[in-house]
Design a protein around this motif. Sequence first.
Motif, PDB file in Angstrom:
ATOM      1  N   ASP A   1       0.817  -1.215   0.000  1.00  0.00           N
ATOM      2  CA  ASP A   1       0.000   0.000   0.000  1.00  0.00           C
ATOM      3  C   ASP A   1       0.850   1.265   0.000  1.00  0.00           C
ATOM      4  O   ASP A   1       0.321   2.367   0.141  1.00  0.00           O
ATOM      5  CB  ASP A   1      -0.970  -0.004   1.190  1.00  0.00           C
TER       6      ASP A   1
ATOM      7  N   GLN B   1      -2.074  -1.073  -3.622  1.00  0.00           N
ATOM      8  CA  GLN B   1      -3.449  -1.022  -3.147  1.00  0.00           C
ATOM      9  C   GLN B   1      -3.466  -1.308  -1.648  1.00  0.00           C
ATOM     10  O   GLN B   1      -2.569  -1.985  -1.127  1.00  0.00           O
ATOM     11  CB  GLN B   1      -4.310  -2.080  -3.851  1.00  0.00           C
ATOM     12  N   PRO B   2      -4.500  -0.849  -0.949  1.00  0.00           N
ATOM     13  CA  PRO B   2      -4.646  -1.223   0.460  1.00  0.00           C
ATOM     14  C   PRO B   2      -4.778  -2.742   0.580  1.00  0.00           C
ATOM     15  O   PRO B   2      -5.443  -3.382  -0.243  1.00  0.00           O
ATOM     16  CB  PRO B   2      -5.937  -0.514   0.890  1.00  0.00           C
TER      17      PRO B   2
ATOM     18  N   HIS C   1      -2.157  -6.636   8.861  1.00  0.00           N
ATOM     19  CA  HIS C   1      -2.197  -6.925   7.432  1.00  0.00           C
ATOM     20  C   HIS C   1      -1.937  -8.415   7.190  1.00  0.00           C
ATOM     21  O   HIS C   1      -2.603  -9.053   6.372  1.00  0.00           O
ATOM     22  CB  HIS C   1      -1.154  -6.098   6.674  1.00  0.00           C
TER      23      HIS C   1
END
Length: 269
Positions: free
Chosen positions: A134, A152-153, A178
């Motif tokens: 991210d 991207q997240p 994450h």
Amino acid sequence: MDERVLRELLQLETRGERAVLATVVRTRGSAPQVSGARLLWTESGRLVGTVGGGSIELAVVERAKRVLQDGGAPQLVDFDLGADLAMAGGGAMDVFLELIAPRPRLVIFGAGHVGREVAEIASRLGFERWVVDDRTEYASEERFPGCRLLVQPFAEVARSFEPQNRDYLLIVTHGHRHDDLLLQAFVQGPQKYLGMIGSKTKVAEAFARLRASGVPEEAIARVHSPVGLPIGALTPAEIGVSIVAELVQELRRIPDGLQKELYRGQAAE
């Protein structure tokens, strides 16, 4: 080449599917097809093209199934159509069978120091390499040349990314939450390999959360974590070596009995 066979070959990598391509390389006497005829048998059971139909086609498909099962080397098979298959008119056909396998894809979730080392070491091993992070300053072409970058997240990637059975997934993000999110998302996926970096304590806690959420024990047992082969690695480069060594071990995995035979043969040379 038959256009149908060509189209199917082009789609195999997209689907992450293996197949066996059978090609008639020589005929003698009365034969139902000519040199150059091709048949493709896919892992999902699709049959595309033909080498003549009837008994010869059934025999070739049976051979193709064995090649798929064994993951073996290419082979040239001489079929005596009369003696072996009781086909009227006799004749013979030489058929070359070769395994067609999509290139393995290595998806690295985390563009930090370890992810960078793994991507660099794996660059010479034939992997298609993807890097997901991210942070634009980390997931850059300068740091990961030749890799496909997804900036991207991680929560978005966990929802949208669909692993294939040719995939090797490595979770080395910059945060435990994450890692947990991605592990939960992919632990029951079809991928060949799923590894996650972490200490024994972190891994035990992550696995406990998987069990609490109802993930089957057999799925948890397939996760490689702590990740990498136990070589005493300390630096990012050493950890990268241990992880890529584990990837190769999985890529070349063979039955234990055969592995012992190979080692025995090597020792005797």
